[in-house]
Design a protein around this motif. Structure first.
Motif, PDB file in Angstrom:
ATOM      1  N   GLU A  73       0.825  -1.207   0.000  1.00  0.00           N
ATOM      2  CA  GLU A  73       0.000   0.000   0.000  1.00  0.00           C
ATOM      3  C   GLU A  73       0.857   1.253   0.000  1.00  0.00           C
ATOM      4  O   GLU A  73       2.025   1.231   0.393  1.00  0.00           O
ATOM      5  CB  GLU A  73      -0.970   0.005   1.189  1.00  0.00           C
ATOM      6  N   VAL A  74       0.261   2.341  -0.457  1.00  0.00           N
ATOM      7  CA  VAL A  74       0.904   3.641  -0.492  1.00  0.00           C
ATOM      8  C   VAL A  74       0.053   4.610   0.313  1.00  0.00           C
ATOM      9  O   VAL A  74      -1.175   4.626   0.188  1.00  0.00           O
ATOM     10  CB  VAL A  74       1.054   4.147  -1.943  1.00  0.00           C
ATOM     11  N   GLY A  75       0.711   5.427   1.151  1.00  0.00           N
ATOM     12  CA  GLY A  75       0.008   6.411   1.951  1.00  0.00           C
ATOM     13  C   GLY A  75       0.270   7.825   1.472  1.00  0.00           C
ATOM     14  O   GLY A  75       1.389   8.165   1.080  1.00  0.00           O
ATOM     15  N   PHE A  76      -0.767   8.636   1.506  1.00  0.00           N
ATOM     16  CA  PHE A  76      -0.682  10.050   1.142  1.00  0.00           C
ATOM     17  C   PHE A  76      -1.201  10.848   2.338  1.00  0.00           C
ATOM     18  O   PHE A  76      -2.396  11.126   2.433  1.00  0.00           O
ATOM     19  CB  PHE A  76      -1.524  10.366  -0.087  1.00  0.00           C
ATOM     20  N   GLY A  77      -0.319  11.180   3.283  1.00  0.00           N
ATOM     21  CA  GLY A  77      -0.775  11.806   4.512  1.00  0.00           C
ATOM     22  C   GLY A  77      -1.629  10.825   5.293  1.00  0.00           C
ATOM     23  O   GLY A  77      -1.237   9.684   5.514  1.00  0.00           O
ATOM     24  N   PRO A  78      -2.865  11.208   5.681  1.00  0.00           N
ATOM     25  CA  PRO A  78      -3.718  10.281   6.433  1.00  0.00           C
ATOM     26  C   PRO A  78      -4.416   9.248   5.548  1.00  0.00           C
ATOM     27  O   PRO A  78      -4.983   8.280   6.059  1.00  0.00           O
ATOM     28  CB  PRO A  78      -4.754  11.217   7.073  1.00  0.00           C
ATOM     29  N   ALA A  79      -4.402   9.417   4.235  1.00  0.00           N
ATOM     30  CA  ALA A  79      -5.082   8.504   3.322  1.00  0.00           C
ATOM     31  C   ALA A  79      -4.103   7.462   2.779  1.00  0.00           C
ATOM     32  O   ALA A  79      -2.894   7.692   2.705  1.00  0.00           O
ATOM     33  CB  ALA A  79      -5.724   9.272   2.174  1.00  0.00           C
ATOM     34  N   PHE A  80      -4.648   6.307   2.366  1.00  0.00           N
ATOM     35  CA  PHE A  80      -3.806   5.271   1.777  1.00  0.00           C
ATOM     36  C   PHE A  80      -4.642   4.408   0.840  1.00  0.00           C
ATOM     37  O   PHE A  80      -5.871   4.304   0.961  1.00  0.00           O
ATOM     38  CB  PHE A  80      -3.144   4.406   2.854  1.00  0.00           C
ATOM     39  N   VAL A  81      -3.959   3.781  -0.120  1.00  0.00           N
ATOM     40  CA  VAL A  81      -4.571   2.826  -1.041  1.00  0.00           C
ATOM     41  C   VAL A  81      -3.675   1.599  -1.086  1.00  0.00           C
ATOM     42  O   VAL A  81      -2.459   1.688  -0.876  1.00  0.00           O
ATOM     43  CB  VAL A  81      -4.748   3.407  -2.458  1.00  0.00           C
ATOM     44  N   GLY A  82      -4.279   0.439  -1.361  1.00  0.00           N
ATOM     45  CA  GLY A  82      -3.460  -0.760  -1.371  1.00  0.00           C
ATOM     46  C   GLY A  82      -4.147  -1.936  -2.033  1.00  0.00           C
ATOM     47  O   GLY A  82      -5.279  -1.858  -2.520  1.00  0.00           O
ATOM     48  N   VAL A 129      -8.483   5.675   5.410  1.00  0.00           N
ATOM     49  CA  VAL A 129      -8.067   6.942   6.004  1.00  0.00           C
ATOM     50  C   VAL A 129      -7.807   6.716   7.491  1.00  0.00           C
ATOM     51  O   VAL A 129      -8.505   5.946   8.153  1.00  0.00           O
ATOM     52  CB  VAL A 129      -9.140   8.043   5.788  1.00  0.00           C
ATOM     53  N   ARG A 130      -6.781   7.396   8.001  1.00  0.00           N
ATOM     54  CA  ARG A 130      -6.443   7.298   9.418  1.00  0.00           C
ATOM     55  C   ARG A 130      -7.170   8.389  10.190  1.00  0.00           C
ATOM     56  O   ARG A 130      -7.020   9.578   9.912  1.00  0.00           O
ATOM     57  CB  ARG A 130      -4.929   7.416   9.603  1.00  0.00           C
ATOM     58  N   ILE A 131      -7.961   7.962  11.166  1.00  0.00           N
ATOM     59  CA  ILE A 131      -8.687   8.890  12.018  1.00  0.00           C
ATOM     60  C   ILE A 131      -7.776   9.412  13.127  1.00  0.00           C
ATOM     61  O   ILE A 131      -7.765  10.581  13.457  1.00  0.00           O
ATOM     62  CB  ILE A 131      -9.932   8.215  12.622  1.00  0.00           C
ATOM     63  N   LEU A 132      -6.975   8.525  13.679  1.00  0.00           N
ATOM     64  CA  LEU A 132      -5.958   8.869  14.670  1.00  0.00           C
ATOM     65  C   LEU A 132      -4.625   8.340  14.162  1.00  0.00           C
ATOM     66  O   LEU A 132      -4.541   7.765  13.075  1.00  0.00           O
ATOM     67  CB  LEU A 132      -6.310   8.269  16.025  1.00  0.00           C
ATOM     68  N   ASP A 133      -3.578   8.499  14.943  1.00  0.00           N
ATOM     69  CA  ASP A 133      -2.264   8.034  14.508  1.00  0.00           C
ATOM     70  C   ASP A 133      -2.254   6.535  14.207  1.00  0.00           C
ATOM     71  O   ASP A 133      -1.586   6.092  13.268  1.00  0.00           O
ATOM     72  CB  ASP A 133      -1.213   8.343  15.586  1.00  0.00           C
ATOM     73  N   PHE A 136      -7.607   3.288  11.907  1.00  0.00           N
ATOM     74  CA  PHE A 136      -7.991   3.560  10.525  1.00  0.00           C
ATOM     75  C   PHE A 136      -9.284   2.836  10.160  1.00  0.00           C
ATOM     76  O   PHE A 136      -9.681   1.856  10.802  1.00  0.00           O
ATOM     77  CB  PHE A 136      -6.876   3.146   9.556  1.00  0.00           C
ATOM     78  N   ILE A 137      -9.930   3.337   9.115  1.00  0.00           N
ATOM     79  CA  ILE A 137     -11.060   2.662   8.487  1.00  0.00           C
ATOM     80  C   ILE A 137     -10.748   2.522   7.005  1.00  0.00           C
ATOM     81  O   ILE A 137      -9.998   3.318   6.443  1.00  0.00           O
ATOM     82  CB  ILE A 137     -12.381   3.440   8.686  1.00  0.00           C
ATOM     83  N   LYS A 138     -11.314   1.481   6.372  1.00  0.00           N
ATOM     84  CA  LYS A 138     -11.052   1.287   4.954  1.00  0.00           C
ATOM     85  C   LYS A 138     -12.225   0.565   4.300  1.00  0.00           C
ATOM     86  O   LYS A 138     -13.053  -0.064   4.975  1.00  0.00           O
ATOM     87  CB  LYS A 138      -9.755   0.501   4.732  1.00  0.00           C
ATOM     88  N   ALA A 139     -12.299   0.671   2.974  1.00  0.00           N
ATOM     89  CA  ALA A 139     -13.324   0.002   2.186  1.00  0.00           C
ATOM     90  C   ALA A 139     -12.744  -0.291   0.810  1.00  0.00           C
ATOM     91  O   ALA A 139     -11.788   0.360   0.377  1.00  0.00           O
ATOM     92  CB  ALA A 139     -14.576   0.865   2.067  1.00  0.00           C
ATOM     93  N   GLY A 140     -13.331  -1.282   0.132  1.00  0.00           N
ATOM     94  CA  GLY A 140     -12.787  -1.613  -1.178  1.00  0.00           C
ATOM     95  C   GLY A 140     -13.585  -2.670  -1.900  1.00  0.00           C
ATOM     96  O   GLY A 140     -14.712  -3.011  -1.512  1.00  0.00           O
ATOM     97  N   THR A 141     -12.998  -3.203  -2.961  1.00  0.00           N
ATOM     98  CA  THR A 141     -13.627  -4.214  -3.799  1.00  0.00           C
ATOM     99  C   THR A 141     -12.901  -5.546  -3.648  1.00  0.00           C
ATOM    100  O   THR A 141     -11.708  -5.592  -3.323  1.00  0.00           O
ATOM    101  CB  THR A 141     -13.611  -3.802  -5.269  1.00  0.00           C
ATOM    102  N   LEU A 142     -13.628  -6.627  -3.919  1.00  0.00           N
ATOM    103  CA  LEU A 142     -13.098  -7.978  -3.838  1.00  0.00           C
ATOM    104  C   LEU A 142     -13.336  -8.704  -5.157  1.00  0.00           C
ATOM    105  O   LEU A 142     -14.310  -8.430  -5.862  1.00  0.00           O
ATOM    106  CB  LEU A 142     -13.767  -8.762  -2.710  1.00  0.00           C
TER     107      LEU A 142
END
Length: 223
Positions: A73-82, A129-133, A136-142
């Protein structure tokens, strides 16, 4: 599929080298999952010169499995994709049932059906997205390939198919001073319905639901 995964990982590292504000993580995950599935088989075959007699059977099953996966995965500040990928496959236990195969309006023959399913190329694309340090919460496709392995008393066979779905999850992770990290998370997964028609064309299986919960424990390296 493998070329796509390799290309995505290479792209991630190009992004990391191009921007100091971007971080990457690579890791392995142990997954413990409990799934529930409901499927219906419809037999509409002809029986000689007699009138067709449709036969329908619906069955629900539960599947508990433990498997490993890898992710990047790659993070962009508090957001990330993977992407999370199962390198191997998962085989269900073989189930055996005896059913009455109606041959005329008055007679039927008892036949034995043996079926198992192989889950292969289980792939999860996600964003979070990271809510705190550390929270995190995440969602996606399978996406997963369903390969049927059957020995049916009727002599028919079923093919294979690919099923898509969606997921959502929550978790926490901790990065050490040396860049190593560990992560725990919970995930809910839900797959779309799918249908398969037998080689004879007279039987059809419809998977009406496949969903479950997954507990995940991950270790990896942050860059």
């Amino acid at each position: 599929m493998k070329k796509t995964l390799i290309g995505l990982v290479i792209s991630m590292f190009w992004i990391v080298s191009a921007s100091a504000d971007v971080g990457a993580r690579l890791g392995v995950t142990g997954n413990a999952a409990l799934y529930a599935a409901t499927a219906t088989e419809l037999d509409t075959g002809s029986h000689g010169t007699t009138t067709d007699f449709d036969e329908t059977q619906t069955q629900s099953e539960y599947l508990g499995i433990v498997y490993g996966s890898v992710f990047a995965e790659v993070g962009f500040g508090p957001a990330f994709v993977g992407i999370d990928y199962l390198p191997g496959s998962i085989d269900t236990e073989e189930t055996s049932t005896e059913v009455g195969d109606k041959t005329t309006s008055a007679t039927s023959t008892q036949v034995t059906n043996k079926v198992s399913v192989e889950f292969e190329n289980l792939t999860n694309f996600y964003a979070g997205v990271r809510i705190l340090d550390s929270f995190f919460i995440k969602a996606g496709t399978l996406s997963v390939d369903l390969n049927t392995k059957e020995n049916l008393g009727t002599g028919s066979t079923y093919g294979n198919t690919t099923v898509d779905g969606t997921m959502m999850g929550v978790g926490m992770d901790k990065v050490m001073d040396n860049g190593m990290f560990f992560r725990v998370e919970g995930q809910y997964s839900e797959f779309d319905s799918a249908s398969l028609t037998s080689s004879s064309g007279s039987q059809k299986i419809t998977m009406e639901s496949l969903d479950g919960v997954v507990g995940k424990l991950s270790f990896g390296k942050a860059f």
